[in-house]
Design an enzyme around this catalytic site. Sequence first.
Site, PDB file in Angstrom:
ATOM      1  N   ARG A  23       5.110   1.716  -2.771  1.00 16.93           N
ATOM      2  CA  ARG A  23       4.936   2.953  -3.540  1.00 16.93           C
ATOM      3  C   ARG A  23       5.031   4.215  -2.700  1.00 16.93           C
ATOM      4  NH1 ARG A  23      -0.495   0.780  -6.148  1.00 16.93           N
ATOM      5  NH2 ARG A  23      -0.458  -0.208  -4.085  1.00 16.93           N
ATOM      6  N   CYS A  37      -0.562   4.655  -0.058  1.00 17.94           N
ATOM      7  CA  CYS A  37      -0.777   3.502  -0.939  1.00 17.94           C
ATOM      8  C   CYS A  37      -1.483   2.407  -0.117  1.00 17.94           C
ATOM      9  CB  CYS A  37       0.521   3.037  -1.578  1.00 17.94           C
ATOM     10  SG  CYS A  37       1.781   2.452  -0.422  1.00 17.94           S
ATOM     11  N   ASP A  54       0.797  -1.401  -8.692  1.00 21.16           N
ATOM     12  CA  ASP A  54       1.293  -2.037  -7.470  1.00 21.16           C
ATOM     13  C   ASP A  54       2.438  -2.983  -7.846  1.00 21.16           C
ATOM     14  OD1 ASP A  54       1.698  -3.507  -5.199  1.00 21.16           O
ATOM     15  OD2 ASP A  54      -0.421  -3.981  -4.863  1.00 21.16           O
TER      16      ASP A  54
HETATM   17  P1  4NP Z   1       2.248  -0.819  -1.641  1.00 16.59           P
HETATM   18  O1  4NP Z   1       2.352  -2.355  -2.094  1.00 16.59           O
HETATM   19  O2  4NP Z   1       0.782  -0.511  -1.458  1.00 16.59           O
HETATM   20  O3  4NP Z   1       2.831  -0.086  -2.796  1.00 16.59           O
HETATM   21  O4  4NP Z   1       3.056  -0.695  -0.378  1.00 16.59           O
HETATM   22  C1  4NP Z   1       1.770  -3.391  -1.375  1.00 16.59           C
HETATM   23  C2  4NP Z   1       2.346  -3.826  -0.204  1.00 16.59           C
HETATM   24  C3  4NP Z   1       1.794  -4.863   0.507  1.00 16.59           C
HETATM   25  C4  4NP Z   1       0.637  -5.455   0.047  1.00 16.59           C
HETATM   26  C5  4NP Z   1       0.054  -5.025  -1.127  1.00 16.59           C
HETATM   27  C6  4NP Z   1       0.618  -3.977  -1.835  1.00 16.59           C
HETATM   28  N1  4NP Z   1       0.079  -6.534   0.790  1.00 16.59           N
HETATM   29  O5  4NP Z   1      -0.929  -7.097   0.320  1.00 16.59           O
HETATM   30  O6  4NP Z   1       0.604  -6.889   1.859  1.00 16.59           O
END
Ligand code: 4NP
Length: 145
Positions: free
Chosen positions: A8, A2, A115
């Site tokens: 995710r 992800c 997300d």
């Molecule tokens: P993930 O969610 O891709 O599902 O782990 C996110 C975690 C952190 C960030 C964005 C999405 N971020 O911008 O730090």
Amino acid sequence: MCLGNICRSPMADVIFRELAERAGLGERFEVTSSGIGDWHEGQGADPRTIAALQRAGYDGSAHVAHQVTPADIQSNDLLVALDRSHERELDAMGGKNVVLFTDYDELATDPDVSDPYHSDDEGFDAVLQQIERGCRELLTQLSER
Ligand code: 4NP
């Protein structure tokens, strides 16, 4: 894979591994997860991810966030993208067996697992339920190979 590897893909990682263990197939799979970005490298999963996993009966406390590397792309037999931007990234890095997670969720109406980073507990639970469905189907298909 992800974006940040704290929401995710850690859910998918923990859930897939646990479902495989429960099915007596733990030995057959080596499961890892990673993110496109390095912002959270070395950190645990988002506390909301750990809480959602705990509510659903999984333990996400051991997760350590990791940015994807070229070696990861080469060494994994199957690369599972949680949304289309991650799929494009894996393709661009030369990934061979790249699949989109939602292809394993027959109830998905959107090709992307949304997300949850800016959402609340309810949003995390909804994402978790989708990831659990997809992991069940992915495990079924891979165990039949
Ligand atoms: P993930 O969610 O891709 O599902 O782990 C996110 C975690 C952190 C960030 C964005 C999405 N971020 O911008 O730090």
